[in-house]
Scaffold this motif. Structure first.
Motif, PDB file in Angstrom:
ATOM      1  N   GLU A  95       0.824  -1.212   0.000  1.00  0.00           N
ATOM      2  CA  GLU A  95       0.000   0.000   0.000  1.00  0.00           C
ATOM      3  C   GLU A  95       0.860   1.265   0.000  1.00  0.00           C
ATOM      4  OE1 GLU A  95      -0.518  -2.553   2.020  1.00  0.00           O
ATOM      5  OE2 GLU A  95      -2.661  -2.957   2.345  1.00  0.00           O
ATOM      6  N   SER A  96       1.864   1.286   0.887  1.00  0.00           N
ATOM      7  CA  SER A  96       2.707   2.474   0.982  1.00  0.00           C
ATOM      8  C   SER A  96       3.497   2.691  -0.309  1.00  0.00           C
ATOM      9  CB  SER A  96       3.665   2.338   2.167  1.00  0.00           C
ATOM     10  OG  SER A  96       4.481   3.480   2.291  1.00  0.00           O
ATOM     11  N   ALA A  97       4.057   1.612  -0.858  1.00  0.00           N
ATOM     12  CA  ALA A  97       4.815   1.733  -2.112  1.00  0.00           C
ATOM     13  C   ALA A  97       3.903   2.131  -3.264  1.00  0.00           C
ATOM     14  CB  ALA A  97       5.517   0.412  -2.423  1.00  0.00           C
ATOM     15  N   PHE A  98       2.678   1.630  -3.271  1.00  0.00           N
ATOM     16  CA  PHE A  98       1.719   1.984  -4.323  1.00  0.00           C
ATOM     17  C   PHE A  98       1.413   3.478  -4.298  1.00  0.00           C
ATOM     18  CE2 PHE A  98      -2.748   2.529  -5.687  1.00  0.00           C
ATOM     19  CZ  PHE A  98      -2.634   2.088  -7.003  1.00  0.00           C
ATOM     20  N   VAL A  99       1.221   4.029  -3.099  1.00  0.00           N
ATOM     21  CA  VAL A  99       0.963   5.463  -2.977  1.00  0.00           C
ATOM     22  C   VAL A  99       2.163   6.271  -3.444  1.00  0.00           C
ATOM     23  CG1 VAL A  99       0.570   7.330  -1.317  1.00  0.00           C
ATOM     24  CG2 VAL A  99      -0.744   5.217  -1.147  1.00  0.00           C
ATOM     25  N   LYS A 100       3.352   5.861  -3.051  1.00  0.00           N
ATOM     26  CA  LYS A 100       4.565   6.588  -3.450  1.00  0.00           C
ATOM     27  C   LYS A 100       4.719   6.622  -4.969  1.00  0.00           C
ATOM     28  CE  LYS A 100       7.217   5.451   0.708  1.00  0.00           C
ATOM     29  NZ  LYS A 100       8.344   4.638   1.222  1.00  0.00           N
ATOM     30  N   PHE A 101       4.384   5.504  -5.620  1.00  0.00           N
ATOM     31  CA  PHE A 101       4.561   5.441  -7.072  1.00  0.00           C
ATOM     32  C   PHE A 101       3.423   6.131  -7.818  1.00  0.00           C
ATOM     33  CE2 PHE A 101       3.476   3.178 -11.025  1.00  0.00           C
ATOM     34  CZ  PHE A 101       4.569   3.557 -11.788  1.00  0.00           C
ATOM     35  N   THR A 102       2.190   5.854  -7.413  1.00  0.00           N
ATOM     36  CA  THR A 102       1.039   6.303  -8.193  1.00  0.00           C
ATOM     37  C   THR A 102       0.681   7.760  -7.949  1.00  0.00           C
ATOM     38  OG1 THR A 102       0.168   4.048  -8.096  1.00  0.00           O
ATOM     39  CG2 THR A 102      -1.363   5.775  -8.759  1.00  0.00           C
ATOM     40  N   ALA A 181      -4.696  -0.401  -9.445  1.00  0.00           N
ATOM     41  CA  ALA A 181      -5.662   0.475  -8.768  1.00  0.00           C
ATOM     42  C   ALA A 181      -5.938  -0.093  -7.381  1.00  0.00           C
ATOM     43  CB  ALA A 181      -6.954   0.584  -9.576  1.00  0.00           C
ATOM     44  N   TRP A 182      -6.600   0.728  -6.552  1.00  0.00           N
ATOM     45  CA  TRP A 182      -6.841   0.305  -5.171  1.00  0.00           C
ATOM     46  C   TRP A 182      -7.637  -0.989  -5.086  1.00  0.00           C
ATOM     47  CZ3 TRP A 182      -4.086   1.651  -1.329  1.00  0.00           C
ATOM     48  CH2 TRP A 182      -3.536   2.923  -1.230  1.00  0.00           C
ATOM     49  N   HIS A 183      -8.575  -1.166  -5.994  1.00  0.00           N
ATOM     50  CA  HIS A 183      -9.413  -2.369  -5.892  1.00  0.00           C
ATOM     51  C   HIS A 183      -8.632  -3.651  -6.155  1.00  0.00           C
ATOM     52  CE1 HIS A 183      -9.600  -2.750 -10.289  1.00  0.00           C
ATOM     53  NE2 HIS A 183      -9.852  -1.455 -10.335  1.00  0.00           N
ATOM     54  N   ASP A 184      -7.435  -3.532  -6.743  1.00  0.00           N
ATOM     55  CA  ASP A 184      -6.607  -4.724  -6.957  1.00  0.00           C
ATOM     56  C   ASP A 184      -6.115  -5.314  -5.644  1.00  0.00           C
ATOM     57  OD1 ASP A 184      -6.893  -4.547  -9.697  1.00  0.00           O
ATOM     58  OD2 ASP A 184      -5.049  -3.410  -9.992  1.00  0.00           O
ATOM     59  N   PHE A 185      -6.090  -4.511  -4.599  1.00  0.00           N
ATOM     60  CA  PHE A 185      -5.655  -5.044  -3.307  1.00  0.00           C
ATOM     61  C   PHE A 185      -6.666  -6.037  -2.736  1.00  0.00           C
ATOM     62  CE2 PHE A 185      -2.986  -1.206  -3.361  1.00  0.00           C
ATOM     63  CZ  PHE A 185      -1.767  -1.768  -3.012  1.00  0.00           C
ATOM     64  N   GLN A 186      -7.876  -6.042  -3.266  1.00  0.00           N
ATOM     65  CA  GLN A 186      -8.841  -7.054  -2.838  1.00  0.00           C
ATOM     66  C   GLN A 186      -8.358  -8.451  -3.204  1.00  0.00           C
ATOM     67  OE1 GLN A 186     -12.690  -6.022  -4.437  1.00  0.00           O
ATOM     68  NE2 GLN A 186     -12.665  -3.977  -3.533  1.00  0.00           N
ATOM     69  N   TRP A 187      -7.641  -8.565  -4.332  1.00  0.00           N
ATOM     70  CA  TRP A 187      -7.087  -9.863  -4.713  1.00  0.00           C
ATOM     71  C   TRP A 187      -6.000 -10.290  -3.735  1.00  0.00           C
ATOM     72  CZ3 TRP A 187      -9.836 -12.431  -8.117  1.00  0.00           C
ATOM     73  CH2 TRP A 187     -10.589 -11.724  -9.058  1.00  0.00           C
ATOM     74  N   VAL A 188      -5.263  -9.321  -3.242  1.00  0.00           N
ATOM     75  CA  VAL A 188      -4.240  -9.634  -2.246  1.00  0.00           C
ATOM     76  C   VAL A 188      -4.895 -10.157  -0.972  1.00  0.00           C
ATOM     77  CG1 VAL A 188      -2.363  -8.689  -0.844  1.00  0.00           C
ATOM     78  CG2 VAL A 188      -2.671  -7.899  -3.205  1.00  0.00           C
TER      79      VAL A 188
END
Length: 268
Positions: A95-102, A181-188
């Motif tokens: 999550e943190s890395a996703f925010v930093k990149f996106t 996208a954020w909704h991809d974290f549901q797969w995680v």
């Protein structure tokens, strides 16, 4: 008179991992306002609730379990410790890395400095290991106060949390490169929740039939739990080294894949 030869200095040789320490220090500085014990409290709050509700509460109703030679709460505690460390490491590299990149465009900005791409990857995984260590220390302090683990074995378990955080931190940073996208974290979460429930967090693997046991023993959280449970209970048998090897390979592969994937994303 012999003519003097002028030597032109080339660019300095910079290690491939250059800047990892600076990225680690940057993350520590950003989170310094929270303090290590505040971060630990955030990370272990949920596992402590599970420990009180299931390990202590339901444990009074469970009684003796075949294949378990200690009290139920002492059996469950290392599983929840492994989960807390896993979640802390994954949060920082997902999550943190996703925010930093996106949203922050942080990594592209960092790469305009002397920090190398390998330094970025190593620095982020190192930070996830530190976060996992902080969470593990906080949780170990609680279960030691509860009398569920003795001090010598708690120190060995703390060393084990470093390897668990490294394995999941490396894997998380690699997986994040496929998150769009954020909704991809549901797969995680679709992977993490069943793994948490079935990877022997609350009962031994022997409760499953043979083929299911084999599948469970392939799960990374299973090996994290086995490592920390063996350390916490002082059961330093051959299975401990299988889990050490599994988690080491997982972390190294995570670093390699993360470096390859981030290079494709950030350098093209």
């Amino acid at each position: 008179m012999p003519q003097e030869t002028t030597l032109t200095a080339g660019p300095p040789v910079v290690p491939r991992w250059s800047g990892a320490q600076y990225l680690l220090l940057r993350n520590v500085w950003v989170h310094k306002g929270h303090g290590p014990w505040t971060m630990a409290l955030y990370s272990i709050f949920e596992p402590i609730l599970y420990l009180l509700a299931i390990g202590v509460g339901i444990g009074r109703l469970v009684g003796d379990i075949e294949g378990v030679d200690v009290g139920y709460a002492a059996f469950v505690a290392p599983g929840l410790l492994a989960t807390a460390v896993m979640n802390s490491a994954l949060h920082e590299t997902m999550e943190s890395a996703f925010v930093k990149f996106t949203f922050d465009r942080f990594y592209r900005s960092v790469l305009s400095t002397p920090v190398s791409l390998t330094g970025v990857v190593v620095g982020e995984v190192a930070w996830s290991v530190l976060r996992g260590l902080i969470s593990g220390a906080g949780f170990l302090l609680v279960i030691t106060v509860f009398g569920l683990v003795s001090w010598p074995w708690a120190l060995l378990s703390l060393a084990g949390t470093v390897l668990v955080a490294f394995a999941f931190g490396g894997a998380g940073l690699a997986v994040t490169t496929w998150i769009k996208a954020w909704h991809d974290f549901q797969w995680v979460q679709l992977v993490l929740l069943p793994m948490f429930l079935f990877a022997t967090t609350f009962y031994p693997v022997t409760v499953y039939p043979g083929p299911v046991q084999v599948a469970v023993e392939l799960l990374p959280l299973y090996h994290a739990i086995q490592l920390l449970r063996s350390c916490a209970l002082g059961d330093l048998g051959p299975d401990l080294w299988v889990s050490v090897a599994y988690l080491t390979v997982m972390g190294v592969l995570g670093l390699v894949v993360a470096r390859w994937r981030w290079a494709r994303i950030l350098l093209h």
